[in-house]
Scaffold this motif. Sequence first.
Motif: not given
Lengths: 241, 241, 241, 241, 241, 241
Positions: A136-137, C99, C127, C130-135, F130-131
């Motif tokens: 996704r990144k 992060q 969160h 998620y905002t880092l894109g690594i859920e 994203y969240t």
Amino acid sequence: MRTEKKIKLVVPITSKEFQEEHKNAMKALGRGIEVIGVKRGSPSIESFYDTAFSVPATVLKVEEAEKEGFKAVVLDCFDDPGLHAAREKVDILVVGPGQASMLMAMALGDKFSIITITDTMISSFQHNAYTLGIERKLASVRAIGIPVLELSKRVNEVKERLFEESVKAIKEDGASVIILGCTGMLGIAKELYDRLKKEGYDVPVIDPLIAAISLAEALINMGVKHSRITYRKPPEKERSY
Amino acid sequence: MRTEKKIKLVVPITSKEFQEEHKNAMKALGRGIEVIGVKRGSPSIESFYDTAFSVPATVLKVEEAEKEGFKAVVLDCFDDPGLHAAREKVDILVVGPGQASMLMAMALGDKFSIITITDTMISSFQHNAYTLGIERKLASVRAIGIPVLELSKRVNEVKERLFEESVKAIKEDGASVIILGCTGMLGIAKELYDRLKKEGYDVPVIDPLIAAISLAEALINMGVKHSRITYRKPPEKERSY
Amino acid sequence: MRTEKKIKLVVPITSKEFQEEHKNAMKALGRGIEVIGVKRGSPSIESFYDTAFSVPATVLKVEEAEKEGFKAVVLDCFDDPGLHAAREKVDILVVGPGQASMLMAMALGDKFSIITITDTMISSFQHNAYTLGIERKLASVRAIGIPVLELSKRVNEVKERLFEESVKAIKEDGASVIILGCTGMLGIAKELYDRLKKEGYDVPVIDPLIAAISLAEALINMGVKHSRITYRKPPEKERSY
Amino acid sequence: MRTEKKIKLVVPITSKEFQEEHKNAMKALGRGIEVIGVKRGSPSIESFYDTAFSVPATVLKVEEAEKEGFKAVVLDCFDDPGLHAAREKVDILVVGPGQASMLMAMALGDKFSIITITDTMISSFQHNAYTLGIERKLASVRAIGIPVLELSKRVNEVKERLFEESVKAIKEDGASVIILGCTGMLGIAKELYDRLKKEGYDVPVIDPLIAAISLAEALINMGVKHSRITYRKPPEKERSY
Amino acid sequence: MRTEKKIKLVVPITSKEFQEEHKNAMKALGRGIEVIGVKRGSPSIESFYDTAFSVPATVLKVEEAEKEGFKAVVLDCFDDPGLHAAREKVDILVVGPGQASMLMAMALGDKFSIITITDTMISSFQHNAYTLGIERKLASVRAIGIPVLELSKRVNEVKERLFEESVKAIKEDGASVIILGCTGMLGIAKELYDRLKKEGYDVPVIDPLIAAISLAEALINMGVKHSRITYRKPPEKERSY
Amino acid sequence: MRTEKKIKLVVPITSKEFQEEHKNAMKALGRGIEVIGVKRGSPSIESFYDTAFSVPATVLKVEEAEKEGFKAVVLDCFDDPGLHAAREKVDILVVGPGQASMLMAMALGDKFSIITITDTMISSFQHNAYTLGIERKLASVRAIGIPVLELSKRVNEVKERLFEESVKAIKEDGASVIILGCTGMLGIAKELYDRLKKEGYDVPVIDPLIAAISLAEALINMGVKHSRITYRKPPEKERSY
């Protein structure tokens, strides 16, 4: 905290010229990094196929570095050849420029693009992002169409093409960080950053070899090693190469 | 439509015994598949490290098969060693049991689990699912703790453990399809299916080698080959091995 | 390469005791890091609500650090309070332990779990992932049920609970890396690592403050700053606080 | 291995002409496939709405095929009408061209695009990819703007438009495999492949009906059926239609 | 703002009893909702197969409602039968309880679980979440093992089983919101919420029919209709049913 | 069901003019909504940085509204400032226009784009998606380049730019729903919808403040509150502001 004499750079390609250049570059860098190159494999890595032939010798060099007492090995190729195999085998840190650059990019902005040498490398770098779990990144992988071993001979063209593709990555693909997708592009990130900034694109440009060395130093300072649940010890057996 | 004499099975491990067993099995199968084994590499594949040493000889055998006029090569290991490198190099079809099994599983149910030999293989199979882009479909990878070369000697134990881990995969991990995660498990899928069904779990059990052969036959019948945008031709150069 | 006197640690909680402890810890660490704490906000951060009140003063301290000539600020809270706001405002590096820990974990293994103080923090850390894109990399967030400001008073209990939850994270949630989810847990990662390893779980344990400092040093060494496409300069206006 | 007389093709649209064409086509194919068409429903499927009216009769035809002793049914529409309902009801294999094409595409390259008839089908094909769990592999769905029942009358225009949209899918959307998104496009994949290759785009072009038949044959050869955990038997009750 | 006489509830199952119950319930609710039930299809919806037979009559009832001047139709089944087909055909709002409940759940917490009637519905509800693009929010679908038409006769058992499965969803699957997965469970959400809260699980419990009605009212108040890019008008043609 | 006098609108920016405008707008709307604005923070919200300074006062206003007996608070800014913190603290409903618009968009079509004021807001709105777990639904965030407080002064330009960016969002980014990304754009959605429709793009245009109010009314009617597992009560402590 001093990190000198702790890292060995393993060059996974057989090109003597490339190996020599990077020995000199590491000397100039002054961070105490020793360099060793493989003698078997591919002269340069530009495909899954090249990587296939480069991995065995590369992994053996990592094992050697462990025996010599190094704390970490940095692989000198953006494709991270043998990264997972080596981590399984040795107890020291093994860092690849591809993974390191992507992680550092995530510390600096949202999506990143990789600008690499030839389009024969695109799929492999995508796989590296997928196995790292960050598809996704990844905004895009773009190629300048110049092979590894010509990079240092066609420097101006390389710089021009990197600029062009970086602008496309930002404007068309949504990149907010640029990663140089070849360790042979050493030393030109700053100039590209300055030019992009001047043109209104103030985005970090990551030099993958410097990113890998810096990540290796950071992990040494943290006193950690890779997970033995992800990287289990391979069973002992007689392998031929 | 006859597909005989069109597929070559490349055994990427050096174990003579394993190679012999699979030659006999293919003869018994009667689908006209020829078998060739590598002479260099690992005796069995049980880690990223084993795969690293098995890939070069395996890829060369695929190239040989292309020259001999085969329409497709099936790799005889669930880890799909050299799959991407081989596809770059040759113009004939190359099919790996790992990918083939996962795709067939998706044609039969929602999520699947892979039950493999030892836990040293788990990360590599996860990577295979990630690069195929289907991490969401992979319920789990589980291991029975029995090495490849002992599978045929400890058959009853293998069957028992496969049943146990399959039930856990279904009940705890949410699997609705079971994949046997080693081509050395050839010929026992049906018995496991029957036992699971009898116990109330009516889920398909996929034999990975049969899945790969069947996928290769299907692709031959479709008259298609792999994408040259995903798999670009590697540049010509002198590689040593 | 010396990185001394380049990093400022901003403590975003008003607890004098915590601030004092971390001043001493940084002195003992000997990496030349200066420490400053906020005077307004929350005594400890244990919820979105605490973070809400801690952010303004924290961001102002980051701006101060920039004016003082620091090259990077490390935020001294796993919730990374004000990370994005500060990056917008200042041109120096801003690194958050949350992060940083997640990125370092990705350099060492597949999935990670965060073991934090109280369950009031779980959503906020999710969160952050998620905002880092690594859920997909986050196995779980678990809590030991002990508030920040009691950590140093209930050390043995903390260690015991961290061990218990780490084992559950590994066995039940699929974690292969453990992250300590509070910078107040400084200095105990090594002991937890040793104990887990002894019990058969050889997984890295990441100390978030050390991870953040090490990442900041790495980014300084790389000579990069955050992306101005992701973090655009906030318009000038009169804000009251 | 012979698979003749094992597969029944169910045409879910009422168009006599289309049914007749596909009976002839199957005869010409010589793979022993019988064809039956529905008598109620939509004359062609070009929307969710058409599918809604086509499904009941289609599912009943699948049930009929099971009673007649067929081993597998192939649905003759890219929208896979009634696929999931039929799998619940019958114990024989049911294969849809949409799913089959997408799985085959994944065996040949990274991302694929579907080039279909009219834009009224785009959402439905996207749903098919989403329920298969592979939204990340779908580069795009594009339409040529020609309805199903005009395909055989406007062949040259169809070929031209397929070529144009395929090139856009490759260049603009990142496709590396092309899927023809209508079973009414039978028999023209090879010509499109040749033309794309000649223009420098060497990518597989998948004929969906051939893909579905080939997948059905493969699954028959594997001796597997769909999962009864994903597809549970519908309770007996009186339904009216 | 008054929304009376604007919404029609279409019951897509033929059960007279169910239709009668919901007419009474709507009268009691006092929000001016008219109710109409289908005469053809399935007596209850408990599988993909039931839905297949229920959709045509349901969609025709939606078309009827549009002609009668209603502003919105609410489908009275959690499986949202015919939702996409109906939206294509009509210009008024069409709301399904499945989609509506999932969207409302996302407004109240992180992950949700659906507790439904029988396990024959699980796959279909998963598909609904996948096509909505929120597979990451769905903690689980669980079943109480009681068919639709017995819900009102076994009320105490229903309540007990809903409580049991809700607790498992929260503790084992990570749900923070509970959705009742059948519109036949009308009127019992509040009691379940109270019991869960009393036991320490303060999570919202969503009544799907009330959610759908409330969403329909909200969309009417917003003055919006569905997208004609997602839902294009189906071509005019003669369909038989 | 009457929902009057139940909702309080909290304006999280200090601009008196904006607060006044929205008081009048709510009066004109006639849905019984009271309005209160903050006195400390940012005059307008156009960055993470603005939000940082606006959150504390905003959250305190939500707490006040709870004490006054309101059933729900709607935050009057698309960035949903303080949404999560407020939900932790209070037991009444808190609704943000960003989240509400995205959920409503999902009820009307496939992917949506947000057209906002200035590019300084793009990252923050992406984080909100994203969240919420719906990154896959977000086609793009686009900006018209006009600050919040100039919106009502440059109305014609605003309308023109919104139209231009909406068309790009539909044609280039794949949006099928348009969301106005600022509550200061109140009252112009209908005109944009009409113009887009006239130009052939029949897609819903969502007014975020109306979406938030309508969602709040719906949730009140449903009798639900936010999950206390996602939003746990923050521990009592002395915070300074």
